[in-house]
Design a protein around this motif. Structure first.
Motif, PDB file in Angstrom:
ATOM      1  N   ARG A  62       0.846  -1.186   0.000  1.00 56.13           N
ATOM      2  CA  ARG A  62       0.000   0.000   0.000  1.00 56.13           C
ATOM      3  C   ARG A  62       0.884   1.239   0.000  1.00 56.13           C
ATOM      4  O   ARG A  62       1.845   1.303   0.759  1.00 56.13           O
ATOM      5  N   GLU A  91       0.796   4.585   1.337  1.00 55.62           N
ATOM      6  CA  GLU A  91      -0.060   5.304   2.283  1.00 55.62           C
ATOM      7  C   GLU A  91       0.247   6.792   2.269  1.00 55.62           C
ATOM      8  O   GLU A  91       1.164   7.250   1.596  1.00 55.62           O
ATOM      9  N   THR A 115      -1.749   8.995   1.110  1.00 56.68           N
ATOM     10  CA  THR A 115      -2.664   9.639   0.171  1.00 56.68           C
ATOM     11  C   THR A 115      -4.082   9.469   0.699  1.00 56.68           C
ATOM     12  O   THR A 115      -4.332   8.600   1.532  1.00 56.68           O
ATOM     13  N   ALA A 116      -4.993  10.288   0.233  1.00 54.35           N
ATOM     14  CA  ALA A 116      -6.375  10.233   0.709  1.00 54.35           C
ATOM     15  C   ALA A 116      -6.987   8.870   0.376  1.00 54.35           C
ATOM     16  O   ALA A 116      -7.666   8.259   1.185  1.00 54.35           O
ATOM     17  N   GLN A 117      -6.667   8.379  -0.817  1.00 57.00           N
ATOM     18  CA  GLN A 117      -7.164   7.082  -1.268  1.00 57.00           C
ATOM     19  C   GLN A 117      -6.007   6.092  -1.189  1.00 57.00           C
ATOM     20  O   GLN A 117      -4.903   6.422  -1.602  1.00 57.00           O
ATOM     21  N   GLN A 139      -3.574   3.501  -2.372  1.00 57.63           N
ATOM     22  CA  GLN A 139      -3.124   3.005  -3.669  1.00 57.63           C
ATOM     23  C   GLN A 139      -2.356   1.721  -3.431  1.00 57.63           C
ATOM     24  O   GLN A 139      -1.664   1.612  -2.432  1.00 57.63           O
ATOM     25  N   THR A 166      -9.687  -2.497   1.939  1.00 61.94           N
ATOM     26  CA  THR A 166     -10.320  -1.778   0.818  1.00 61.94           C
ATOM     27  C   THR A 166     -10.611  -2.741  -0.329  1.00 61.94           C
ATOM     28  O   THR A 166     -11.424  -2.451  -1.191  1.00 61.94           O
ATOM     29  N   LYS A 171      -8.385  -3.425  -2.516  1.00 64.36           N
ATOM     30  CA  LYS A 171      -7.546  -3.036  -3.659  1.00 64.36           C
ATOM     31  C   LYS A 171      -6.400  -4.012  -3.905  1.00 64.36           C
ATOM     32  O   LYS A 171      -6.061  -4.278  -5.054  1.00 64.36           O
ATOM     33  N   TYR A 229     -16.705  -4.241  -2.977  1.00 60.79           N
ATOM     34  CA  TYR A 229     -15.827  -3.790  -4.076  1.00 60.79           C
ATOM     35  C   TYR A 229     -15.264  -4.988  -4.849  1.00 60.79           C
ATOM     36  O   TYR A 229     -15.315  -5.023  -6.080  1.00 60.79           O
ATOM     37  N   GLU A 289      -9.916   5.440   9.445  1.00 62.22           N
ATOM     38  CA  GLU A 289      -9.372   6.457   8.525  1.00 62.22           C
ATOM     39  C   GLU A 289      -8.047   6.025   7.901  1.00 62.22           C
ATOM     40  O   GLU A 289      -7.610   6.591   6.907  1.00 62.22           O
ATOM     41  N   ALA A 293      -7.673   2.953   6.765  1.00 60.41           N
ATOM     42  CA  ALA A 293      -8.090   1.769   6.003  1.00 60.41           C
ATOM     43  C   ALA A 293      -7.722   0.465   6.716  1.00 60.41           C
ATOM     44  O   ALA A 293      -7.418  -0.538   6.075  1.00 60.41           O
TER      45      ALA A 293
END
Ligand code: U5P
Length: 224
Positions: free
Chosen positions: A117, A119, A121-123, A125, A150, A152, A184, A205, A207
């Motif tokens: 990840r 980390e 960032t707001a989302q 990735q 998430t 992802k 998702y 917050e 994730a």
């Protein structure tokens, strides 16, 4: 989140192993418990045991071929797995869980993915870095990662794996999922059957899954 939870559970291709009482609930309770987590050998072993339980559940969806067997006393017929599934996992948290699947599917080839990840960032990735896999064409693929937060990591990993061919059946397994992450993955990989021990309340917050169990990689192998 409660609506997402109900929606996820209502979907036919999602199996929630700890929805009914069994020894799986006991293993999951130990995995979550801060005091029991101090014993990392026990933590890894419990991840492995849940891998074994989910492997057994998935085995009911696989195909078998009759084989003539000679016992010391008579001839009979046995059912052998038609072909062993390919077992894929994400480093490093996935390793103990993966070993559980491998204990049952003992002749399975393995595929490994390094994903991390990014980390801050707001989302969240996810970057897929390293991938080694046999051909997936016409095979059953089981992709396992203990925490589906998430979602992802699993979606990115699955997409990267498709370079190695098109499986005929896909199973995705996790110990704990968040409702939104599970929804998702179900949406992005509709061809997959999803297996989780439990669906938790929400993501925080950062994730992380709440209540969850913490960081599965750190608890298995030490903090980085
Ligand atoms: N992860 C945890 N605990 C959590 C949330 C995430 O250990 O509560 C780690 C796992 O290592 C897993 C990855 O491989 O993050 C999944 O994150 P995501 O891509 O689903 O957000």
């Amino acid at each position: 989140a409660p609506a997402a939870h109900d929606a996820a559970e209502a979907m036919a291709n999602i199996h929630v192993v700890c929805a009914e009482p069994s020894i799986a609930n006991h293993f999951l309770a130990e995995l979550r418990d801060k005091d029991v987590q101090k014993d990392s050998l026990r933590f890894r072993r419990n991840l492995q045991r849940l891998g074994e339980i989910i492997a057994y559940r998935i085995s009911a969806h696989l195909s078998y071929t009759d084989k003539a067997i000679q016992t010391p006393l008579a001839e009979t017929t046995g059912k052998l797995l038609h072909d062993f599934p390919i077992l894929a996992t994400v480093l490093r948290a996935g390793l103990p869980f993966h070993q559980g699947f491998l204990n049952y599917f003992d002749q399975s080839p393995s595929a490994f993915v390094a994903a991390y990840r990014i980390e801050g960032t707001a989302q969240v990735q996810v970057q897929v870095d390293y991938l080694s896999a046999p051909s997936l064409d016409e095979r059953v693929l089981i992709l396992a990662d203990p925490m589906l937060a998430t979602g992802k990591s699993l979606v990115q990993t699955y997409r990267a794996m498709l370079r190695f061919g098109t499986p005929r059946q896909v199973h995705i397994a996790a110990v704990i999922a968040s409702p939104e992450g599970l929804a998702y993955v179900a949406r992005e990989i509709p061809e997959a059957t999803l297996w989780v021990a439990a669906i938790d309340e929400k993501l925080n917050e950062h994730a992380y899954i709440i209540p969850g169990l913490g960081d599965a990689g750190d608890l298995s192998y030490g903090s980085k």
